[in-house]
Scaffold this motif. Sequence first.
Motif, PDB file in Angstrom:
ATOM      1  N   SER A  72       0.831  -1.204   0.000  1.00  0.00           N
ATOM      2  CA  SER A  72       0.000   0.000   0.000  1.00  0.00           C
ATOM      3  C   SER A  72       0.868   1.257   0.000  1.00  0.00           C
ATOM      4  N   GLU A  73       1.933   1.253   0.795  1.00  0.00           N
ATOM      5  CA  GLU A  73       2.815   2.414   0.847  1.00  0.00           C
ATOM      6  C   GLU A  73       3.543   2.618  -0.473  1.00  0.00           C
ATOM      7  N   ALA A  74       3.959   1.525  -1.111  1.00  0.00           N
ATOM      8  CA  ALA A  74       4.640   1.635  -2.408  1.00  0.00           C
ATOM      9  C   ALA A  74       3.699   2.176  -3.470  1.00  0.00           C
ATOM     10  N   CYS A  75       2.448   1.720  -3.428  1.00  0.00           N
ATOM     11  CA  CYS A  75       1.456   2.221  -4.379  1.00  0.00           C
ATOM     12  C   CYS A  75       1.233   3.711  -4.160  1.00  0.00           C
ATOM     13  N   GLY A  76       1.217   4.129  -2.886  1.00  0.00           N
ATOM     14  CA  GLY A  76       1.062   5.543  -2.579  1.00  0.00           C
ATOM     15  C   GLY A  76       2.227   6.376  -3.076  1.00  0.00           C
ATOM     16  N   ARG A  77       3.456   5.842  -2.936  1.00  0.00           N
ATOM     17  CA  ARG A  77       4.635   6.561  -3.436  1.00  0.00           C
ATOM     18  C   ARG A  77       4.598   6.685  -4.949  1.00  0.00           C
ATOM     19  N   HIS A  78       4.023   5.682  -5.587  1.00  0.00           N
ATOM     20  CA  HIS A  78       3.972   5.692  -7.055  1.00  0.00           C
ATOM     21  C   HIS A  78       3.095   6.828  -7.561  1.00  0.00           C
TER      22      HIS A  78
END
Length: 269
Positions: A72-78
């Motif tokens: 979820s955090e990686a998707c948010g950074r993307h």
Amino acid sequence: MLVDLTDDGARQARLDAAFLLASFSSGRVVGLSATGPMLDTYRSVGAETMRYQTMRADMLRGVEQAGTQALSEACGRHGAPADYSHLLAEQDPGWALATHGMASDIILPGLPGAPSDLPVLMASAAEYALVNAGRPMLVVPPQARLSKIDTALVAWNGRREAARAVSDALPLLKRAKRVILLVVIGGKGLWQHGDGELLRWLGTHGVRATLTVEESSSVAGCLLQKTQQESADLLVAGGYGHSRLGELMTGGTTRTLLHNTPVPLLISH
């Protein structure tokens, strides 16, 4: 894009790379958390069985939550909506990467660690998956990024593994501003590498590459040095062109690249 969610210091970097790759092709990111085999106790043990089952359930729940949060955090950074899911496997990490990797386009494994961390003849999860999954692998070291590929360095020796790697890397090579095809000549002298045909083939796909020939007794050492000299953003190489057992014993080219690459390494077997 199958991503190993092992928290090894490079997880964030390879998750960012996975979501970037997914955006290139409207792909899906699958995060893999492999716990290793977990033993089932005999029911006749009674209270101890209940205690073990509770601990096991709590541990799996924690792994599930940590993996989902990392995705979820990686998707948010993307910064853009992306399709992703989390896969929890009670399997050996290498086995899980290989078996689930067969149904993926590319595998982003955890860092193989230092060779000294393993018995001489034991392969890391990344090495096992490379040989057994039949899919390309992208090894992403900490702090590495794929968002910009100014220079891509391609190791070429005319072998099947190298040809497979170049083909697998083609979508990324098309995004590179500069592609260098590097042939490393060892003590046996110059031989026919088919580099002219490869340059023409790359050209038909819109990739303009230049050829560089270096002489060195260490292929891996030359590749790593050239990567630094050219400030390359991506390294492409075939894996295990020689005996895998021999490389495990002596620390050959593939092992050296996997353990020491300073930039994202796309490698195929």
